[in-house]
Design a protein around this motif. Sequence first.
Motif, PDB file in Angstrom:
ATOM      1  N   GLU A 176       0.832  -1.287  -0.214  1.00  0.00           N
ATOM      2  CA  GLU A 176       0.032  -0.446   0.096  1.00  0.00           C
ATOM      3  C   GLU A 176       1.192   1.390   0.268  1.00  0.00           C
ATOM      4  O   GLU A 176       0.074   2.211  -0.031  1.00  0.00           O
ATOM      5  N   THR A 177       1.800   1.236   0.406  1.00  0.00           N
ATOM      6  CA  THR A 177       2.971   2.004   0.627  1.00  0.00           C
ATOM      7  C   THR A 177       3.821   2.727  -1.172  1.00  0.00           C
ATOM      8  O   THR A 177       4.597   2.883  -1.101  1.00  0.00           O
ATOM      9  N   GLU A 178       3.850   1.519  -1.730  1.00  0.00           N
ATOM     10  CA  GLU A 178       4.816   1.681  -3.547  1.00  0.00           C
ATOM     11  C   GLU A 178       3.758   2.788  -4.092  1.00  0.00           C
ATOM     12  O   GLU A 178       3.172   2.961  -3.620  1.00  0.00           O
ATOM     13  N   GLU A 181       1.421   1.373  -6.832  1.00  0.00           N
ATOM     14  CA  GLU A 181      -0.037   2.140  -6.145  1.00  0.00           C
ATOM     15  C   GLU A 181      -0.621   2.536  -5.372  1.00  0.00           C
ATOM     16  O   GLU A 181      -2.005   2.487  -5.178  1.00  0.00           O
ATOM     17  N   ARG A 182      -0.502   4.233  -5.477  1.00  0.00           N
ATOM     18  CA  ARG A 182      -0.584   4.709  -4.527  1.00  0.00           C
ATOM     19  C   ARG A 182      -0.918   6.036  -5.602  1.00  0.00           C
ATOM     20  O   ARG A 182      -0.091   6.908  -6.532  1.00  0.00           O
ATOM     21  N   SER A 184      -1.511   9.808  -7.129  1.00  0.00           N
ATOM     22  CA  SER A 184      -1.312  11.211  -6.078  1.00  0.00           C
ATOM     23  C   SER A 184      -2.128  12.327  -5.597  1.00  0.00           C
ATOM     24  O   SER A 184      -3.773  12.313  -5.702  1.00  0.00           O
ATOM     25  N   SER A 227      -9.646   3.039  -6.875  1.00  0.00           N
ATOM     26  CA  SER A 227      -8.025   2.999  -6.904  1.00  0.00           C
ATOM     27  C   SER A 227      -7.782   2.305  -8.201  1.00  0.00           C
ATOM     28  O   SER A 227      -6.695   4.002  -8.955  1.00  0.00           O
ATOM     29  N   ARG A 231      -4.952   6.033  -9.494  1.00  0.00           N
ATOM     30  CA  ARG A 231      -4.153   6.494 -10.521  1.00  0.00           C
ATOM     31  C   ARG A 231      -4.020   6.259 -11.442  1.00  0.00           C
ATOM     32  O   ARG A 231      -3.179   6.948 -12.203  1.00  0.00           O
ATOM     33  N   THR A 303      -6.715  -2.950  -0.808  1.00  0.00           N
ATOM     34  CA  THR A 303      -7.949  -1.168  -0.506  1.00  0.00           C
ATOM     35  C   THR A 303      -7.979  -1.269   0.751  1.00  0.00           C
ATOM     36  O   THR A 303      -7.762  -2.400   1.289  1.00  0.00           O
ATOM     37  N   LEU A 342      -3.758   6.270   3.402  1.00  0.00           N
ATOM     38  CA  LEU A 342      -3.559   4.695   3.342  1.00  0.00           C
ATOM     39  C   LEU A 342      -4.697   4.090   3.488  1.00  0.00           C
ATOM     40  O   LEU A 342      -5.773   4.317   4.088  1.00  0.00           O
TER      41      LEU A 342
END
Length: 422
Positions: A176-178, A181-182, A184, A227, A231, A303, A342
Amino acid sequence: MGTVAPFVLPTLAGADMMKRTTMATHAEVAPAALRWCDYGVDDDADIDALLRDIHAVVRPRTPAAADLPMPPPEFLARSRRHNYHYDYEDSDFQAVFHGIRSVRIPAAGFASMPVDASDASPRTPAAAVVLAAPLSYGDDASEGNDAVTIKTSPKKQQSPQYDYDTDIDATFRTMETEAMERPSPDYLSDRQGGEMMMMDRADLIDKMHRFSTHYDLAPGAFHRAVSFVDRFLSAKKINRDERQICLLGAAAVFAAAKYEDRNTVLKINSDHVAMYAGCTRSEGVDQERELVAVLSYRLSGPTAYTFVEHFMRHSQEEEVIRALAHHLADMALLDYRCVAFLPSAVAASAILLARTALYYSTAVPVDAGYTLEELSDCIQAIYDMHENLWVWPGCAQMMLHWDSTAQFRYFLPPLSMLIAMH
């Protein structure tokens, strides 16, 4: 009766021998046939004799009983003595059976079982072999090779140990912190240049929610689709076209649903996506291809739905807590401010508010690893949507959907009371 021309039966000789075959030769094999052919006799006895002679020539002769091999005299003597009725008590077969030595064939991996041949009772192993049972959860393989007793009673059986929970949690937290995968947190102003507003995004999320619930798609598909959209909009600028935005949302829901459940294609296909967005089938397929390409085919990020299930996997609470937590996490998707949080923080906030609304409990999920202060911003955003249901697009519709499916209403206590309770 008229005369019939004489005929010649096939023999083992060659063609030249058949030419020299005479009536006298056939007379030796079938005299009745020759008499009938030469003189035209119509007597029934002659016809029967003819048929018997032909049968003797064509079909081999069955050997007589005297020509068959006879069994040995010993066998006949034993059979006549017992009259073909083998009486176990009156015969000497019991002694014969006890005189036969037992043949012992040890199987691979098993200890041999000695057999006591002197006993007249049925053959049983002289020493029983106890096989080691498979190791149960929590057993130590280094404690020796003694036999292990397996408990079959559910009440006495030990609870399974969740050895992989730590690894799964660490994997989710890393994914979830990559950066890939996140989304903006400022893509509406940075990438879209202000042409798409927060209300426009909320309206798109509401349409995606209606599309997924209308076709009863897989749980978790809605969160994954949102998500995908965030993205995608963080990486590519799109025109502020209602048709194009709707097509993006429908294609994202379709792709996410297929990722969550392979049986999605039995419910909807590209034709449903095109019909919902008001475009052609080819345009729907092209939009889906562009979506997954912009995402670099990375579709498996966790998610908020994933973390709600993860945090409550061992919970003994009622199912209504889990359902309300999922509903609150769904509503958090409408607020653009929650994009910066997150997914694990959104899930922890939703679980906390669900417990507070139903049981006035302020216990933060232990597995989440968050404090109430760290979740305060996300909790405030969820509170704001409940206080302004008719302002945020989609909030009122989600509340009506909850009322129709859950069959009860909930009320969040004031935020000041929540802070005071904690």
